[in-house]
Write an enzyme that holds these catalytic residues in place. Sequence first.
Site, PDB file in Angstrom:
ATOM      1  N   THR A  84       0.832  -1.202   0.000  1.00 43.86           N
ATOM      2  CA  THR A  84       0.000   0.000   0.000  1.00 43.86           C
ATOM      3  C   THR A  84       0.871   1.259   0.000  1.00 43.86           C
ATOM      4  OG1 THR A  84      -1.610  -1.246   1.286  1.00 43.86           O
ATOM      5  CG2 THR A  84      -1.889   1.146   1.225  1.00 43.86           C
ATOM      6  N   ASN A 130       1.122  -7.223  13.055  1.00 36.16           N
ATOM      7  CA  ASN A 130       2.004  -6.384  12.248  1.00 36.16           C
ATOM      8  C   ASN A 130       1.643  -4.933  12.501  1.00 36.16           C
ATOM      9  OD1 ASN A 130       0.815  -5.011   9.669  1.00 36.16           O
ATOM     10  ND2 ASN A 130      -0.218  -7.005   9.784  1.00 36.16           N
ATOM     11  N   PHE A 132       3.133  -1.413  11.116  1.00 34.71           N
ATOM     12  CA  PHE A 132       4.054  -0.611  10.298  1.00 34.71           C
ATOM     13  C   PHE A 132       3.583   0.842  10.179  1.00 34.71           C
ATOM     14  CE2 PHE A 132       4.800  -4.939   8.989  1.00 34.71           C
ATOM     15  CZ  PHE A 132       6.147  -5.001   8.710  1.00 34.71           C
ATOM     16  N   GLY A 133       2.260   1.043  10.302  1.00 33.90           N
ATOM     17  CA  GLY A 133       1.715   2.390  10.106  1.00 33.90           C
ATOM     18  C   GLY A 133       1.557   2.742   8.632  1.00 33.90           C
ATOM     19  N   CYS A 201      -8.586   1.424   6.609  1.00 33.48           N
ATOM     20  CA  CYS A 201      -7.660   2.385   7.206  1.00 33.48           C
ATOM     21  C   CYS A 201      -8.504   3.416   7.953  1.00 33.48           C
ATOM     22  CB  CYS A 201      -6.831   3.056   6.116  1.00 33.48           C
ATOM     23  SG  CYS A 201      -7.859   3.995   4.975  1.00 33.48           S
ATOM     24  N   LYS A 236     -10.485  -3.080  -0.238  1.00 29.92           N
ATOM     25  CA  LYS A 236     -10.013  -3.990   0.819  1.00 29.92           C
ATOM     26  C   LYS A 236     -10.737  -3.610   2.096  1.00 29.92           C
ATOM     27  CE  LYS A 236      -6.680  -6.525   3.028  1.00 29.92           C
ATOM     28  NZ  LYS A 236      -5.265  -6.220   2.996  1.00 29.92           N
ATOM     29  N   THR A 265      -6.532  -7.153   9.082  1.00 30.81           N
ATOM     30  CA  THR A 265      -6.254  -7.735  10.404  1.00 30.81           C
ATOM     31  C   THR A 265      -7.381  -7.438  11.399  1.00 30.81           C
ATOM     32  OG1 THR A 265      -5.083  -5.721  10.935  1.00 30.81           O
ATOM     33  CG2 THR A 265      -3.752  -7.545  10.120  1.00 30.81           C
ATOM     34  N   GLY A 323      -5.541 -15.940   7.340  1.00 34.45           N
ATOM     35  CA  GLY A 323      -5.222 -17.246   7.916  1.00 34.45           C
ATOM     36  C   GLY A 323      -5.053 -18.369   6.922  1.00 34.45           C
TER      37      GLY A 323
END
Length: 361
Positions: A84, A130, A132-133, A201, A236, A265, A323
Amino acid sequence: MLHTPFYDPEKSYEENFEQGPFGTFSDGQSVQSVQSVQSSTLHKYDFLGFKVNSPFGIPAGPLINGKFVQAAFDKGFDICVYKTVRSKKYPCHPWPNVLSVKIDGDLTLEKAKGKLIADRNYHEPLSITNSFGVPSFEPDFWQKDLAEAVKNAQPGQVVVGSFQGTKKEGQSVEDYINDYRITAKMLKDTGVKVVEVNLSCPNEGTNNLLCYDTKRSVLVARAIKEVIGKIPLIIKIAYFKDSEELSNLVKEIGNIVQGISAINTIPAEIVNEAGEQTLPGEGRSKSGVCGHAIKWAGLEMVRKLKKLREEFGYSYTIIGIGGVMNADDFFEYRKAGADAVMSATGAMWNLHLAKEIKSRL
Ligand SMILES: Cc1cc2nc3c(=O)[nH]c(=O)nc-3n(C[C@H](O)[C@H](O)[C@H](O)COP(=O)(O)O)c2cc1C
Protein backbone atom coordinates in the site's frame (compact mmCIF):
# COMPACT_ATOMS: atom_id res chain seq x y z
CA MET A 1 7.13 -26.34 9.08
CA LEU A 2 8.08 -22.67 9.27
CA HIS A 3 10.70 -21.58 6.73
CA THR A 4 13.03 -18.60 7.02
CA PRO A 5 10.54 -15.78 6.33
CA PHE A 6 11.06 -13.64 3.21
CA TYR A 7 10.49 -10.54 5.37
CA ASP A 8 12.77 -10.78 8.42
CA PRO A 9 10.97 -9.53 11.58
CA GLU A 10 14.34 -9.32 13.37
CA LYS A 11 15.45 -6.60 10.97
CA SER A 12 14.14 -3.07 10.55
CA TYR A 13 11.81 -2.13 7.71
CA GLU A 14 14.67 -0.24 6.04
CA GLU A 15 17.01 -3.25 6.29
CA ASN A 16 14.35 -5.49 4.80
CA PHE A 17 13.80 -2.95 2.04
CA GLU A 18 17.52 -2.75 1.19
CA GLN A 19 18.61 -6.34 1.77
CA GLY A 20 15.47 -8.44 1.31
CA PRO A 21 13.77 -10.60 0.38
CA PHE A 22 15.24 -13.46 2.44
CA GLY A 23 14.98 -17.24 2.65
CA THR A 24 14.34 -19.07 -0.62
CA PHE A 25 12.88 -15.85 -2.03
CA SER A 26 16.51 -14.75 -2.42
CA ASP A 27 17.78 -17.79 -4.37
CA GLY A 28 16.83 -16.28 -7.74
CA GLN A 29 15.30 -19.57 -8.87
CA SER A 30 12.00 -19.65 -10.63
CA VAL A 31 9.45 -22.44 -10.22
CA GLN A 32 8.28 -22.09 -13.81
CA SER A 33 9.22 -25.78 -14.09
CA VAL A 34 6.35 -26.54 -11.70
CA GLN A 35 4.11 -24.52 -13.94
CA SER A 36 5.14 -26.50 -17.00
CA VAL A 37 4.42 -29.75 -15.14
CA GLN A 38 1.05 -28.26 -14.32
CA SER A 39 0.61 -26.89 -17.82
CA SER A 40 -3.10 -27.70 -17.65
CA THR A 41 -3.47 -24.81 -15.19
CA LEU A 42 -1.52 -22.28 -17.29
CA HIS A 43 -3.53 -19.06 -17.75
CA LYS A 44 -6.63 -21.04 -16.90
CA TYR A 45 -8.18 -18.79 -14.30
CA ASP A 46 -9.80 -15.42 -14.72
CA PHE A 47 -8.93 -12.60 -12.35
CA LEU A 48 -10.81 -9.39 -13.15
CA GLY A 49 -10.50 -10.03 -16.88
CA PHE A 50 -6.88 -11.20 -16.79
CA LYS A 51 -5.82 -14.79 -17.31
CA VAL A 52 -3.80 -16.09 -14.37
CA ASN A 53 -2.03 -19.41 -13.78
CA SER A 54 -3.68 -19.75 -10.38
CA PRO A 55 -6.22 -17.75 -8.40
CA PHE A 56 -3.71 -17.31 -5.60
CA GLY A 57 -1.31 -14.66 -4.41
CA ILE A 58 0.02 -12.36 -1.70
CA PRO A 59 -2.09 -9.43 -0.41
CA ALA A 60 -1.02 -5.86 0.37
CA GLY A 61 1.85 -5.51 2.83
CA PRO A 62 4.64 -8.08 2.79
CA LEU A 63 5.78 -7.36 -0.81
CA ILE A 64 7.42 -4.08 0.13
CA ASN A 65 9.08 -3.29 -3.20
CA GLY A 66 9.62 -4.57 -6.73
CA LYS A 67 12.34 -7.04 -5.67
CA PHE A 68 9.87 -8.75 -3.33
CA VAL A 69 7.18 -8.83 -6.04
CA GLN A 70 9.63 -10.35 -8.53
CA ALA A 71 10.68 -13.05 -6.03
CA ALA A 72 7.04 -13.90 -5.29
CA PHE A 73 6.29 -14.23 -9.02
CA ASP A 74 9.34 -16.47 -9.41
CA LYS A 75 7.96 -18.74 -6.70
CA GLY A 76 4.61 -19.03 -8.47
CA PHE A 77 2.47 -16.56 -6.51
CA ASP A 78 0.51 -15.36 -9.53
CA ILE A 79 -1.43 -12.39 -8.09
CA CYS A 80 0.92 -10.07 -6.22
CA VAL A 81 -0.19 -6.90 -4.49
CA TYR A 82 2.52 -4.25 -4.34
CA LYS A 83 2.48 -2.77 -0.84
CA THR A 84 0.00 0.00 0.00
CA VAL A 85 1.40 3.38 -1.07
CA ARG A 86 0.42 7.00 -0.38
CA SER A 87 0.53 10.35 -2.18
CA LYS A 88 3.57 11.45 -0.14
CA LYS A 89 6.46 9.94 1.81
CA TYR A 90 5.20 8.57 5.12
CA PRO A 91 7.30 7.17 8.00
CA CYS A 92 7.31 3.60 9.31
CA HIS A 93 6.66 2.85 12.99
CA PRO A 94 9.81 1.99 14.94
CA TRP A 95 11.00 -1.63 15.16
CA PRO A 96 9.66 -4.18 16.05
CA ASN A 97 7.00 -4.24 13.35
CA VAL A 98 6.12 -7.93 13.52
CA LEU A 99 5.72 -10.16 16.60
CA SER A 100 4.40 -13.66 17.22
CA VAL A 101 1.09 -13.63 19.12
CA LYS A 102 -0.02 -16.37 21.50
CA ILE A 103 -3.66 -17.27 20.93
CA ASP A 104 -5.43 -20.45 21.92
CA GLY A 105 -7.55 -21.41 18.90
CA ASP A 106 -9.46 -18.70 17.04
CA LEU A 107 -9.14 -15.00 17.79
CA THR A 108 -12.82 -14.48 18.56
CA LEU A 109 -14.09 -10.91 19.02
CA GLU A 110 -14.42 -11.72 22.72
CA LYS A 111 -10.75 -12.70 22.93
CA ALA A 112 -9.79 -9.61 20.90
CA LYS A 113 -11.25 -7.45 23.71
CA GLY A 114 -8.58 -8.79 26.08
CA LYS A 115 -4.79 -8.55 26.07
CA LEU A 116 -2.73 -10.82 23.84
CA ILE A 117 0.84 -11.78 24.70
CA ALA A 118 3.39 -11.35 21.92
CA ASP A 119 7.06 -12.29 21.64
CA ARG A 120 9.72 -13.16 19.07
CA ASN A 121 9.22 -16.91 19.26
CA TYR A 122 7.45 -17.98 16.07
CA HIS A 123 5.77 -21.37 16.01
CA GLU A 124 2.78 -23.18 14.53
CA PRO A 125 -0.10 -22.57 14.44
CA LEU A 126 1.24 -19.13 13.58
CA SER A 127 -0.48 -15.85 14.30
CA ILE A 128 1.34 -12.55 14.31
CA THR A 129 0.73 -8.88 14.80
CA ASN A 130 2.00 -6.38 12.25
CA SER A 131 2.48 -2.73 13.03
CA PHE A 132 4.05 -0.61 10.30
CA GLY A 133 1.72 2.39 10.11
CA VAL A 134 1.50 1.94 6.32
CA PRO A 135 4.78 3.69 5.42
CA SER A 136 5.32 5.00 1.91
CA PHE A 137 8.22 6.21 -0.16
CA GLU A 138 7.88 9.30 -2.34
CA PRO A 139 5.75 8.68 -5.45
CA ASP A 140 8.88 9.38 -7.54
CA PHE A 141 10.35 6.17 -6.16
CA TRP A 142 7.31 3.88 -5.98
CA GLN A 143 5.91 4.85 -9.36
CA LYS A 144 9.12 3.76 -11.13
CA ASP A 145 9.50 0.66 -8.96
CA LEU A 146 5.88 -0.41 -9.49
CA ALA A 147 6.02 0.26 -13.25
CA GLU A 148 9.08 -2.01 -13.40
CA ALA A 149 7.28 -4.75 -11.43
CA VAL A 150 4.33 -4.53 -13.83
CA LYS A 151 6.69 -4.90 -16.80
CA ASN A 152 8.41 -7.92 -15.26
CA ALA A 153 5.21 -9.91 -14.68
CA GLN A 154 5.14 -13.09 -16.79
CA PRO A 155 2.08 -14.18 -18.76
CA GLY A 156 -0.45 -15.59 -16.28
CA GLN A 157 0.67 -13.23 -13.50
CA VAL A 158 -0.80 -9.90 -12.37
CA VAL A 159 0.44 -7.04 -10.18
CA VAL A 160 -2.17 -5.18 -8.15
CA GLY A 161 -1.32 -1.65 -6.95
CA SER A 162 -2.66 -0.90 -3.45
CA PHE A 163 -3.03 2.56 -1.95
CA GLN A 164 -4.82 4.56 0.71
CA GLY A 165 -5.58 8.17 1.52
CA THR A 166 -3.71 10.11 4.16
CA LYS A 167 -5.42 11.88 7.05
CA LYS A 168 -4.05 15.33 7.85
CA GLU A 169 -4.85 17.71 10.65
CA GLY A 170 -7.40 20.35 9.72
CA GLN A 171 -8.11 18.66 6.40
CA SER A 172 -11.57 18.99 4.83
CA VAL A 173 -13.47 15.96 3.58
CA GLU A 174 -12.95 17.26 0.04
CA ASP A 175 -9.17 17.41 0.56
CA TYR A 176 -9.21 13.89 1.98
CA ILE A 177 -11.09 12.55 -1.03
CA ASN A 178 -8.85 14.52 -3.39
CA ASP A 179 -5.87 12.71 -1.91
CA TYR A 180 -7.42 9.46 -3.19
CA ARG A 181 -7.92 11.03 -6.63
CA ILE A 182 -4.32 12.20 -6.80
CA THR A 183 -2.87 8.86 -5.72
CA ALA A 184 -5.19 6.91 -8.05
CA LYS A 185 -3.86 8.99 -10.96
CA MET A 186 -0.27 8.27 -9.89
CA LEU A 187 -1.06 4.54 -9.88
CA LYS A 188 -2.78 4.72 -13.25
CA ASP A 189 0.35 6.36 -14.70
CA THR A 190 2.45 3.31 -13.71
CA GLY A 191 0.50 1.10 -16.11
CA VAL A 192 -0.72 -1.15 -13.28
CA LYS A 193 -3.56 -3.41 -14.46
CA VAL A 194 -5.59 -3.58 -11.23
CA VAL A 195 -5.94 -1.05 -8.39
CA GLU A 196 -6.88 -1.82 -4.79
CA VAL A 197 -7.88 0.82 -2.27
CA ASN A 198 -7.42 0.04 1.39
CA LEU A 199 -10.70 1.06 3.07
CA SER A 200 -9.69 -0.70 6.28
CA CYS A 201 -7.66 2.39 7.21
CA PRO A 202 -8.70 5.18 9.60
CA ASN A 203 -11.39 7.53 8.32
CA GLU A 204 -10.84 11.31 8.09
CA GLY A 205 -11.84 13.00 11.34
CA THR A 206 -12.69 9.76 13.18
CA ASN A 207 -11.00 6.77 14.77
CA ASN A 208 -13.29 4.41 12.95
CA LEU A 209 -12.29 2.54 9.81
CA LEU A 210 -13.30 4.06 6.48
CA CYS A 211 -15.10 0.85 5.40
CA TYR A 212 -17.49 1.25 8.35
CA ASP A 213 -18.64 4.59 6.87
CA THR A 214 -20.69 3.59 3.82
CA LYS A 215 -21.37 7.10 2.58
CA ARG A 216 -17.73 8.15 2.65
CA SER A 217 -16.54 4.83 1.19
CA VAL A 218 -18.89 5.29 -1.77
CA LEU A 219 -17.61 8.83 -2.34
CA VAL A 220 -14.04 7.55 -2.31
CA ALA A 221 -14.77 4.62 -4.66
CA ARG A 222 -16.61 6.89 -7.13
CA ALA A 223 -13.80 9.45 -7.07
CA ILE A 224 -11.21 6.74 -7.80
CA LYS A 225 -13.26 5.20 -10.61
CA GLU A 226 -13.60 8.62 -12.25
CA VAL A 227 -9.81 8.76 -12.38
CA ILE A 228 -8.88 5.17 -13.30
CA GLY A 229 -11.74 4.54 -15.72
CA LYS A 230 -11.73 0.95 -16.99
CA ILE A 231 -8.97 -0.28 -14.67
CA PRO A 232 -10.62 -2.73 -12.24
CA LEU A 233 -10.95 -1.40 -8.68
CA ILE A 234 -10.83 -3.63 -5.60
CA ILE A 235 -11.81 -2.42 -2.13
CA LYS A 236 -10.01 -3.99 0.82
CA ILE A 237 -12.28 -4.22 3.84
CA ALA A 238 -12.07 -5.34 7.45
CA TYR A 239 -14.19 -7.91 9.28
CA PHE A 240 -17.77 -6.70 9.87
CA LYS A 241 -19.43 -8.06 12.97
CA ASP A 242 -22.72 -6.44 11.96
CA SER A 243 -24.21 -8.22 8.91
CA GLU A 244 -26.59 -5.37 8.21
CA GLU A 245 -23.77 -2.83 8.04
CA LEU A 246 -21.93 -5.08 5.61
CA SER A 247 -25.07 -5.49 3.54
CA ASN A 248 -25.52 -1.69 3.40
CA LEU A 249 -21.95 -1.14 2.26
CA VAL A 250 -22.11 -3.88 -0.37
CA LYS A 251 -25.46 -2.67 -1.66
CA GLU A 252 -24.13 0.86 -2.20
CA ILE A 253 -20.63 0.07 -3.43
CA GLY A 254 -20.83 -3.42 -4.97
CA ASN A 255 -21.80 -2.14 -8.41
CA ILE A 256 -19.16 0.62 -8.46
CA VAL A 257 -16.18 -1.64 -7.75
CA GLN A 258 -15.02 -4.79 -9.51
CA GLY A 259 -13.60 -6.65 -6.53
CA ILE A 260 -13.84 -6.92 -2.74
CA SER A 261 -10.89 -8.18 -0.66
CA ALA A 262 -11.62 -9.38 2.86
CA ILE A 263 -10.24 -9.33 5.44
CA ASN A 264 -7.57 -7.10 6.87
CA THR A 265 -6.25 -7.74 10.40
CA ILE A 266 -8.34 -7.90 13.61
CA PRO A 267 -7.08 -5.37 16.22
CA ALA A 268 -6.31 -6.32 19.83
CA GLU A 269 -4.20 -5.02 22.72
CA ILE A 270 -0.70 -6.48 22.45
CA VAL A 271 1.46 -6.91 25.58
CA ASN A 272 4.62 -8.70 26.71
CA GLU A 273 4.78 -11.50 29.33
CA ALA A 274 4.72 -8.84 32.05
CA GLY A 275 1.48 -7.39 30.66
CA GLU A 276 3.15 -4.16 29.42
CA GLN A 277 2.77 -2.50 26.03
CA THR A 278 5.32 -4.16 23.81
CA LEU A 279 5.18 -2.17 20.55
CA PRO A 280 6.86 1.14 21.45
CA GLY A 281 5.16 4.47 20.82
CA GLU A 282 1.87 6.27 20.99
CA GLY A 283 -1.13 4.64 19.38
CA ARG A 284 0.51 1.22 19.20
CA SER A 285 -0.96 -0.49 22.27
CA LYS A 286 -3.56 -1.97 19.94
CA SER A 287 -2.30 -3.67 16.80
CA GLY A 288 -3.69 -5.80 13.97
CA VAL A 289 -3.54 -9.58 14.30
CA CYS A 290 -3.31 -11.89 11.30
CA GLY A 291 -2.50 -15.50 10.47
CA HIS A 292 -4.06 -18.75 11.66
CA ALA A 293 -6.33 -17.28 14.38
CA ILE A 294 -8.31 -15.04 12.01
CA LYS A 295 -9.17 -17.62 9.35
CA TRP A 296 -12.69 -18.04 10.73
CA ALA A 297 -13.38 -14.34 10.19
CA GLY A 298 -12.08 -14.29 6.61
CA LEU A 299 -14.15 -17.35 5.70
CA GLU A 300 -17.27 -15.88 7.28
CA MET A 301 -16.86 -12.66 5.29
CA VAL A 302 -16.35 -14.56 2.03
CA ARG A 303 -19.57 -16.54 2.60
CA LYS A 304 -21.46 -13.32 3.34
CA LEU A 305 -20.01 -11.50 0.31
CA LYS A 306 -21.08 -14.38 -1.91
CA LYS A 307 -24.60 -14.36 -0.53
CA LEU A 308 -24.87 -10.59 -0.91
CA ARG A 309 -23.59 -10.76 -4.48
CA GLU A 310 -26.42 -13.13 -5.33
CA GLU A 311 -28.96 -11.09 -3.38
CA PHE A 312 -28.11 -7.84 -5.19
CA GLY A 313 -27.35 -9.41 -8.57
CA TYR A 314 -23.83 -7.95 -8.62
CA SER A 315 -20.73 -9.44 -10.23
CA TYR A 316 -17.80 -8.30 -8.07
CA THR A 317 -14.87 -10.66 -7.65
CA ILE A 318 -14.36 -11.96 -4.10
CA ILE A 319 -10.78 -12.13 -2.83
CA GLY A 320 -10.56 -14.22 0.35
CA ILE A 321 -7.80 -13.31 2.81
CA GLY A 322 -7.01 -14.28 6.40
CA GLY A 323 -5.22 -17.25 7.92
CA VAL A 324 -4.41 -19.12 4.72
CA MET A 325 -1.49 -21.13 6.06
CA ASN A 326 -1.56 -24.23 3.82
CA ALA A 327 -3.12 -25.68 0.66
CA ASP A 328 -6.16 -27.01 2.57
CA ASP A 329 -6.96 -23.48 3.74
CA PHE A 330 -6.83 -22.28 0.12
CA PHE A 331 -9.40 -24.90 -0.92
CA GLU A 332 -11.58 -24.10 2.09
CA TYR A 333 -11.72 -20.45 0.94
CA ARG A 334 -12.53 -21.48 -2.63
CA LYS A 335 -15.35 -23.65 -1.36
CA ALA A 336 -16.67 -20.76 0.73
CA GLY A 337 -16.95 -18.69 -2.47
CA ALA A 338 -13.61 -16.92 -2.95
CA ASP A 339 -12.80 -16.34 -6.63
CA ALA A 340 -9.21 -15.65 -5.64
CA VAL A 341 -7.36 -16.29 -2.38
CA MET A 342 -4.35 -14.56 -0.84
CA SER A 343 -1.98 -15.25 2.03
CA ALA A 344 0.28 -12.79 3.84
CA THR A 345 1.40 -14.48 7.09
CA GLY A 346 1.20 -18.01 5.66
CA ALA A 347 3.24 -17.10 2.58
CA MET A 348 5.83 -15.18 4.60
CA TRP A 349 6.73 -18.35 6.52
CA ASN A 350 5.95 -20.90 3.79
CA LEU A 351 7.65 -19.74 0.64
CA HIS A 352 6.50 -22.84 -1.25
CA LEU A 353 2.82 -22.29 -0.57
CA ALA A 354 1.97 -21.36 -4.18
CA LYS A 355 3.81 -24.44 -5.46
CA GLU A 356 1.95 -26.66 -2.96
CA ILE A 357 -1.42 -25.24 -3.99
CA LYS A 358 -0.67 -25.52 -7.70
CA SER A 359 0.28 -29.16 -7.38
CA ARG A 360 -3.32 -29.76 -6.27
CA LEU A 361 -5.16 -27.50 -8.72
C1 LIG B 1 3.74 -7.67 7.20
C2 LIG B 1 2.35 -7.28 6.84
C3 LIG B 1 2.09 -6.01 6.34
C4 LIG B 1 0.78 -5.63 5.97
N1 LIG B 1 0.56 -4.40 5.42
C5 LIG B 1 -0.66 -4.12 4.86
C6 LIG B 1 -0.86 -2.94 4.10
O1 LIG B 1 0.04 -2.10 3.94
N2 LIG B 1 -2.08 -2.72 3.54
C7 LIG B 1 -3.12 -3.61 3.67
O2 LIG B 1 -4.20 -3.39 3.11
N3 LIG B 1 -2.96 -4.74 4.42
C8 LIG B 1 -1.76 -5.01 4.99
N4 LIG B 1 -1.57 -6.19 5.69
C9 LIG B 1 -2.72 -7.09 5.90
C10 LIG B 1 -2.76 -8.24 4.91
O3 LIG B 1 -2.90 -7.78 3.58
C11 LIG B 1 -3.91 -9.21 5.24
O4 LIG B 1 -5.14 -8.57 5.03
C12 LIG B 1 -3.85 -9.73 6.66
O5 LIG B 1 -2.52 -9.94 7.07
C13 LIG B 1 -4.61 -11.05 6.81
O6 LIG B 1 -4.04 -12.07 6.03
P1 LIG B 1 -3.08 -13.21 6.65
O7 LIG B 1 -3.83 -13.87 7.77
O8 LIG B 1 -2.79 -14.12 5.49
O9 LIG B 1 -1.84 -12.54 7.14
C14 LIG B 1 -0.28 -6.57 6.11
C15 LIG B 1 -0.01 -7.83 6.66
C16 LIG B 1 1.28 -8.19 7.00
C17 LIG B 1 1.53 -9.57 7.57
